[in-house]
Design a protein around this motif. Structure first.
Motif, PDB file in Angstrom:
ATOM      1  N   ILE A 104       0.853  -1.203   0.000  1.00 53.47           N
ATOM      2  CA  ILE A 104       0.000   0.000   0.000  1.00 53.47           C
ATOM      3  C   ILE A 104       0.882   1.244   0.000  1.00 53.47           C
ATOM      4  O   ILE A 104       0.660   2.195  -0.757  1.00 53.47           O
ATOM      5  CB  ILE A 104      -0.957  -0.004   1.209  1.00 53.47           C
ATOM      6  CG1 ILE A 104      -1.973  -1.131   1.052  1.00 53.47           C
ATOM      7  CG2 ILE A 104      -1.650   1.352   1.372  1.00 53.47           C
ATOM      8  CD1 ILE A 104      -2.790  -1.424   2.287  1.00 53.47           C
ATOM      9  N   ASP A 105       1.914   1.235   0.837  1.00 51.82           N
ATOM     10  CA  ASP A 105       2.860   2.353   0.898  1.00 51.82           C
ATOM     11  C   ASP A 105       3.567   2.528  -0.448  1.00 51.82           C
ATOM     12  O   ASP A 105       3.728   3.650  -0.940  1.00 51.82           O
ATOM     13  CB  ASP A 105       3.874   2.109   2.018  1.00 51.82           C
ATOM     14  CG  ASP A 105       4.819   3.270   2.225  1.00 51.82           C
ATOM     15  OD1 ASP A 105       4.426   4.431   1.963  1.00 51.82           O
ATOM     16  OD2 ASP A 105       5.961   3.034   2.661  1.00 51.82           O
ATOM     17  N   LEU A 106       3.987   1.432  -1.050  1.00 50.86           N
ATOM     18  CA  LEU A 106       4.668   1.490  -2.341  1.00 50.86           C
ATOM     19  C   LEU A 106       3.779   2.134  -3.403  1.00 50.86           C
ATOM     20  O   LEU A 106       4.216   3.008  -4.151  1.00 50.86           O
ATOM     21  CB  LEU A 106       5.096   0.088  -2.779  1.00 50.86           C
ATOM     22  CG  LEU A 106       5.716  -0.028  -4.175  1.00 50.86           C
ATOM     23  CD1 LEU A 106       6.959   0.852  -4.299  1.00 50.86           C
ATOM     24  CD2 LEU A 106       6.054  -1.479  -4.476  1.00 50.86           C
ATOM     25  N   LYS A 107       2.524   1.708  -3.451  1.00 47.22           N
ATOM     26  CA  LYS A 107       1.613   2.288  -4.449  1.00 47.22           C
ATOM     27  C   LYS A 107       1.421   3.784  -4.216  1.00 47.22           C
ATOM     28  O   LYS A 107       1.358   4.558  -5.169  1.00 47.22           O
ATOM     29  CB  LYS A 107       0.275   1.542  -4.443  1.00 47.22           C
ATOM     30  CG  LYS A 107       0.397   0.123  -4.986  1.00 47.22           C
ATOM     31  CD  LYS A 107      -0.927  -0.548  -5.194  1.00 47.22           C
ATOM     32  CE  LYS A 107      -1.661  -0.807  -3.923  1.00 47.22           C
ATOM     33  NZ  LYS A 107      -2.920  -1.544  -4.120  1.00 47.22           N
ATOM     34  N   HIS A 108       1.370   4.186  -2.973  1.00 45.99           N
ATOM     35  CA  HIS A 108       1.257   5.611  -2.646  1.00 45.99           C
ATOM     36  C   HIS A 108       2.497   6.365  -3.141  1.00 45.99           C
ATOM     37  O   HIS A 108       2.390   7.444  -3.739  1.00 45.99           O
ATOM     38  CB  HIS A 108       1.082   5.789  -1.139  1.00 45.99           C
ATOM     39  CG  HIS A 108       1.052   7.205  -0.695  1.00 45.99           C
ATOM     40  ND1 HIS A 108      -0.031   8.030  -0.907  1.00 45.99           N
ATOM     41  CD2 HIS A 108       1.987   7.960  -0.080  1.00 45.99           C
ATOM     42  CE1 HIS A 108       0.240   9.232  -0.427  1.00 45.99           C
ATOM     43  NE2 HIS A 108       1.461   9.205   0.082  1.00 45.99           N
ATOM     44  N   ARG A 109       3.671   5.805  -2.901  1.00 43.91           N
ATOM     45  CA  ARG A 109       4.919   6.438  -3.335  1.00 43.91           C
ATOM     46  C   ARG A 109       5.009   6.507  -4.858  1.00 43.91           C
ATOM     47  O   ARG A 109       5.514   7.484  -5.412  1.00 43.91           O
ATOM     48  CB  ARG A 109       6.123   5.692  -2.771  1.00 43.91           C
ATOM     49  CG  ARG A 109       6.267   5.847  -1.277  1.00 43.91           C
ATOM     50  CD  ARG A 109       7.281   4.842  -0.733  1.00 43.91           C
ATOM     51  NE  ARG A 109       7.337   4.907   0.702  1.00 43.91           N
ATOM     52  CZ  ARG A 109       8.170   5.678   1.393  1.00 43.91           C
ATOM     53  NH1 ARG A 109       9.021   6.451   0.755  1.00 43.91           N
ATOM     54  NH2 ARG A 109       8.145   5.684   2.696  1.00 43.91           N
ATOM     55  N   LEU A 110       4.529   5.476  -5.524  1.00 42.76           N
ATOM     56  CA  LEU A 110       4.573   5.469  -6.987  1.00 42.76           C
ATOM     57  C   LEU A 110       3.732   6.597  -7.586  1.00 42.76           C
ATOM     58  O   LEU A 110       4.059   7.126  -8.648  1.00 42.76           O
ATOM     59  CB  LEU A 110       4.106   4.113  -7.530  1.00 42.76           C
ATOM     60  CG  LEU A 110       5.050   2.943  -7.288  1.00 42.76           C
ATOM     61  CD1 LEU A 110       4.392   1.638  -7.712  1.00 42.76           C
ATOM     62  CD2 LEU A 110       6.381   3.149  -8.005  1.00 42.76           C
ATOM     63  N   GLN A 111       2.666   6.985  -6.889  1.00 43.18           N
ATOM     64  CA  GLN A 111       1.814   8.071  -7.384  1.00 43.18           C
ATOM     65  C   GLN A 111       2.606   9.374  -7.553  1.00 43.18           C
ATOM     66  O   GLN A 111       2.288  10.187  -8.409  1.00 43.18           O
ATOM     67  CB  GLN A 111       0.616   8.305  -6.448  1.00 43.18           C
ATOM     68  CG  GLN A 111      -0.365   7.160  -6.402  1.00 43.18           C
ATOM     69  CD  GLN A 111      -0.937   6.798  -7.760  1.00 43.18           C
ATOM     70  OE1 GLN A 111      -1.276   7.673  -8.550  1.00 43.18           O
ATOM     71  NE2 GLN A 111      -1.025   5.505  -8.024  1.00 43.18           N
ATOM     72  N   ARG A 112       3.644   9.565  -6.755  1.00 43.64           N
ATOM     73  CA  ARG A 112       4.476  10.768  -6.851  1.00 43.64           C
ATOM     74  C   ARG A 112       5.189  10.875  -8.204  1.00 43.64           C
ATOM     75  O   ARG A 112       5.645  11.950  -8.587  1.00 43.64           O
ATOM     76  CB  ARG A 112       5.533  10.785  -5.756  1.00 43.64           C
ATOM     77  CG  ARG A 112       4.975  10.848  -4.367  1.00 43.64           C
ATOM     78  CD  ARG A 112       6.122  10.917  -3.379  1.00 43.64           C
ATOM     79  NE  ARG A 112       5.727  10.362  -2.106  1.00 43.64           N
ATOM     80  CZ  ARG A 112       6.560   9.914  -1.191  1.00 43.64           C
ATOM     81  NH1 ARG A 112       7.854   9.941  -1.393  1.00 43.64           N
ATOM     82  NH2 ARG A 112       6.110   9.428  -0.055  1.00 43.64           N
ATOM     83  N   LEU A 113       5.303   9.744  -8.885  1.00 43.44           N
ATOM     84  CA  LEU A 113       6.015   9.744 -10.165  1.00 43.44           C
ATOM     85  C   LEU A 113       5.124  10.090 -11.349  1.00 43.44           C
ATOM     86  O   LEU A 113       5.612  10.277 -12.460  1.00 43.44           O
ATOM     87  CB  LEU A 113       6.667   8.374 -10.395  1.00 43.44           C
ATOM     88  CG  LEU A 113       7.735   7.995  -9.369  1.00 43.44           C
ATOM     89  CD1 LEU A 113       8.157   6.555  -9.570  1.00 43.44           C
ATOM     90  CD2 LEU A 113       8.918   8.926  -9.471  1.00 43.44           C
ATOM     91  N   ALA A 114       3.819  10.189 -11.125  1.00 49.59           N
ATOM     92  CA  ALA A 114       2.880  10.460 -12.219  1.00 49.59           C
ATOM     93  C   ALA A 114       3.208  11.733 -13.008  1.00 49.59           C
ATOM     94  O   ALA A 114       3.157  11.708 -14.245  1.00 49.59           O
ATOM     95  CB  ALA A 114       1.443  10.489 -11.701  1.00 49.59           C
ATOM     96  N   PRO A 115       3.544  12.836 -12.361  1.00 51.68           N
ATOM     97  CA  PRO A 115       3.853  14.038 -13.154  1.00 51.68           C
ATOM     98  C   PRO A 115       5.045  13.864 -14.103  1.00 51.68           C
ATOM     99  O   PRO A 115       5.064  14.449 -15.180  1.00 51.68           O
ATOM    100  CB  PRO A 115       4.178  15.103 -12.094  1.00 51.68           C
ATOM    101  CG  PRO A 115       3.479  14.637 -10.861  1.00 51.68           C
ATOM    102  CD  PRO A 115       3.532  13.129 -10.923  1.00 51.68           C
ATOM    103  N   ARG A 116       5.994  13.019 -13.719  1.00 53.17           N
ATOM    104  CA  ARG A 116       7.177  12.825 -14.568  1.00 53.17           C
ATOM    105  C   ARG A 116       7.058  11.641 -15.509  1.00 53.17           C
ATOM    106  O   ARG A 116       7.595  11.657 -16.607  1.00 53.17           O
ATOM    107  CB  ARG A 116       8.428  12.651 -13.706  1.00 53.17           C
ATOM    108  CG  ARG A 116       8.925  13.970 -13.168  1.00 53.17           C
ATOM    109  CD  ARG A 116      10.231  13.803 -12.448  1.00 53.17           C
ATOM    110  NE  ARG A 116       9.932  13.398 -11.079  1.00 53.17           N
ATOM    111  CZ  ARG A 116      10.754  12.772 -10.276  1.00 53.17           C
ATOM    112  NH1 ARG A 116      11.947  12.463 -10.681  1.00 53.17           N
ATOM    113  NH2 ARG A 116      10.403  12.451  -9.058  1.00 53.17           N
TER     114      ARG A 116
END
Length: 133
Positions: A104-116
């Protein structure tokens, strides 16, 4: 042999990436630590610099320093590591994400990469996380 290798990230859980378990320092703290590391290096020896980009997570290598590293006349070496060894290393470093709560934490962190990287890429990655659990 006869070279210098340093890292501004001393812990394997603080590598500066988006997935780091330990939060990144402020830009100012990062630059201070970088300066301290560089100041303590023996400039009579070869200094190895990893250079994928001028960014490390949300931190920025100072522009003048990055330009100097790129322009260095010492040569460029490419280190090629087999995928199986890279995967083994990453699974060890990021094993915290191999649990239900960690995923769950990993998926949350991956969301930060969406703009790039784009929403579609992040959606593919989160689907892979779901399938792995």
């Amino acid at each position: 042999r006869g070279s210098t290798l340093g890292s501004v990230f001393s812990s394997k859980t603080s590598d500066g990436s988006t997935l780091s378990v330990v939060p990144q320092p402020s830009q100012k703290a990062f630059e201070s630590k970088l300066f301290t590391q560089l100041w303590s290096m023996d400039t009579e020896r070869v200094i190895f610099v990893e250079s994928e980009s001028a960014r490390i997570g949300r931190l920025q290598i100072p522009r003048a320093l990055h330009r100097k590293c790129i322009a260095a006349d010492a040569g460029i070496f490419e280190l090629s590591v087999p995928l199986s060894i890279r995967v083994k290393h990453l699974r060890k470093v990021y094993s915290v994400f191999e649990t239900p709560a960690g995923s769950i934490d990993l998926k949350h962190r991956l969301q930060r990469l969406a703009p790039r990287r784009g929403k579609d890429a992040v959606q593919r990655w989160t689907s892979l996380v779901d399938r792995a659990m």
